[in-house]
Scaffold this motif. Sequence first.
Motif, mmCIF file in Angstrom:
data_model
loop_
_atom_site.group_PDB
_atom_site.id
_atom_site.type_symbol
_atom_site.label_atom_id
_atom_site.label_comp_id
_atom_site.label_asym_id
_atom_site.label_seq_id
_atom_site.Cartn_x
_atom_site.Cartn_y
_atom_site.Cartn_z
ATOM 1 N N UNK A 54 5.740 9.799 6.992
ATOM 2 C CA UNK A 54 4.408 9.963 7.157
ATOM 3 C C UNK A 54 3.518 9.100 6.193
ATOM 4 N N UNK A 55 3.947 8.652 4.873
ATOM 5 C CA UNK A 55 3.174 7.841 4.076
ATOM 6 C C UNK A 55 2.562 6.620 4.741
ATOM 7 N N UNK A 56 3.664 5.884 5.598
ATOM 8 C CA UNK A 56 3.651 4.600 6.241
ATOM 9 C C UNK A 56 2.723 4.977 7.355
ATOM 10 N N UNK A 57 2.938 5.978 8.192
ATOM 11 C CA UNK A 57 2.031 6.385 9.532
ATOM 12 C C UNK A 57 0.518 6.795 8.895
ATOM 13 N N UNK A 58 0.512 7.195 7.714
ATOM 14 C CA UNK A 58 -0.902 7.692 7.457
ATOM 15 C C UNK A 58 -1.695 6.567 6.863
ATOM 16 N N UNK A 59 -1.002 5.571 6.129
ATOM 17 C CA UNK A 59 -1.793 4.391 5.909
ATOM 18 C C UNK A 59 -2.052 3.542 7.222
ATOM 19 N N UNK A 60 -1.338 3.420 7.975
ATOM 20 C CA UNK A 60 -1.563 2.841 9.499
ATOM 21 C C UNK A 60 -2.502 3.201 10.178
ATOM 22 N N UNK A 61 -2.538 4.477 10.178
ATOM 23 C CA UNK A 61 -3.638 5.291 10.580
ATOM 24 C C UNK A 61 -5.256 4.990 10.017
ATOM 25 N N UNK A 62 -4.980 4.960 8.716
ATOM 26 C CA UNK A 62 -6.205 4.731 7.989
ATOM 27 C C UNK A 62 -6.674 3.324 8.215
ATOM 28 N N UNK A 63 -5.739 2.196 8.257
ATOM 29 C CA UNK A 63 -6.325 1.139 8.637
ATOM 30 C C UNK A 63 -6.264 0.706 9.886
ATOM 31 N N UNK A 64 -6.209 1.568 10.974
ATOM 32 C CA UNK A 64 -6.241 0.924 12.312
ATOM 33 C C UNK A 64 -5.387 0.188 12.606
ATOM 34 N N UNK A 65 -4.236 0.192 12.224
ATOM 35 C CA UNK A 65 -3.275 -0.891 12.313
ATOM 36 C C UNK A 65 -2.537 -0.565 13.796
ATOM 37 N N UNK A 66 -2.527 -1.790 14.380
ATOM 38 C CA UNK A 66 -1.757 -1.707 15.913
ATOM 39 C C UNK A 66 -0.597 -2.780 15.528
ATOM 40 N N UNK A 67 0.415 -2.754 15.799
ATOM 41 C CA UNK A 67 1.259 -3.802 15.701
ATOM 42 C C UNK A 67 1.004 -4.979 16.819
ATOM 43 N N UNK A 109 0.715 -1.234 0.014
ATOM 44 C CA UNK A 109 -0.121 -0.058 -0.001
ATOM 45 C C UNK A 109 0.843 1.353 -0.084
ATOM 46 N N UNK A 110 2.050 1.349 0.562
ATOM 47 C CA UNK A 110 2.890 2.526 0.693
ATOM 48 C C UNK A 110 3.753 2.222 -0.209
ATOM 49 N N UNK A 111 4.161 1.183 -0.946
ATOM 50 C CA UNK A 111 5.030 0.986 -1.996
ATOM 51 C C UNK A 111 6.362 1.189 -1.135
ATOM 52 N N UNK A 112 6.621 0.455 -0.034
ATOM 53 C CA UNK A 112 7.989 0.286 0.870
ATOM 54 C C UNK A 112 8.062 -1.267 0.978
ATOM 55 N N UNK A 113 9.316 -1.319 1.141
ATOM 56 C CA UNK A 113 9.683 -2.949 1.823
ATOM 57 C C UNK A 113 9.023 -2.960 3.365
ATOM 58 N N UNK A 114 8.708 -4.224 3.480
ATOM 59 C CA UNK A 114 8.281 -4.475 4.781
ATOM 60 C C UNK A 114 9.087 -4.187 6.011
ATOM 61 N N UNK A 115 10.339 -4.190 5.724
ATOM 62 C CA UNK A 115 11.641 -3.689 6.833
ATOM 63 C C UNK A 115 11.333 -2.334 7.057
ATOM 64 N N UNK A 116 10.999 -1.525 5.986
ATOM 65 C CA UNK A 116 10.801 -0.118 6.029
ATOM 66 C C UNK A 116 9.679 0.205 7.147
ATOM 67 N N UNK A 117 8.617 -0.673 6.763
ATOM 68 C CA UNK A 117 7.419 -0.432 7.917
ATOM 69 C C UNK A 117 7.897 -0.924 8.953
#
Length: 170
Positions: A27-40, A1-9
Amino acid sequence: LANVNSSTVSRVVNNSKNYKISEKVRRRVLKIMSELDYEPTSYAQSTKTGHSNNLAIILHNLERDFSSLTNSVVWASFCRHASQRGYATIFYPLEDESLDDQIVRRIRARSADGYVIGGPLIGKKTLEEIIQKNIPAVSYVSDNVQNADKLEKICCYYIDNTFVFNHLLS
C-alpha cells in the motif's frame, strides 16, 4: 521515499507472486506511485517481459500511403485496434533498400512485437530478420510484395483487423 529496496518496488509494480510483500508495504509503495503519477516505462517492462507492446508498420511511401482515403482509413483502424489492445503503433518508412539496415537494427532491438508490411517493397535483410527471429508479420497490400512469399497476406480492401491481431499477437 517508501524506505524499501528498489527490487521491492519492482515486485509491487509487476504484481509479483513469487515474493511475499506485506500488504502495508504494498500500500505504501502504491500510494507514493499514485502521488507521483508514476507509470513504469515501457522499456523497463519490455526488458522483463520480452515484449515491447509496439506493433510496427513498414510503409514504402508514407506520403502516398496516407494521402489516399482508403489507406488512411485502414491505418487509422489498425492504430485504433492496436490501442484498444494496449499496443502502440510505430511507422517505419522503407522508401528504398538503404533504410533496410535501420529497420533490421530496430528488429534486433525488439522495438516491436509484430510487423505489418504495408507497401510493395520490403528489404531483403528486413524480411530475413523477421523470419529468422520468428516474429509475427503480415502483408497488408496484395500478392505483389517483393520477397514476402513467407508472410501471411491479406488484401486491404477486405480488411479484418481481428484476423491481423490474432495472427500478430498469437
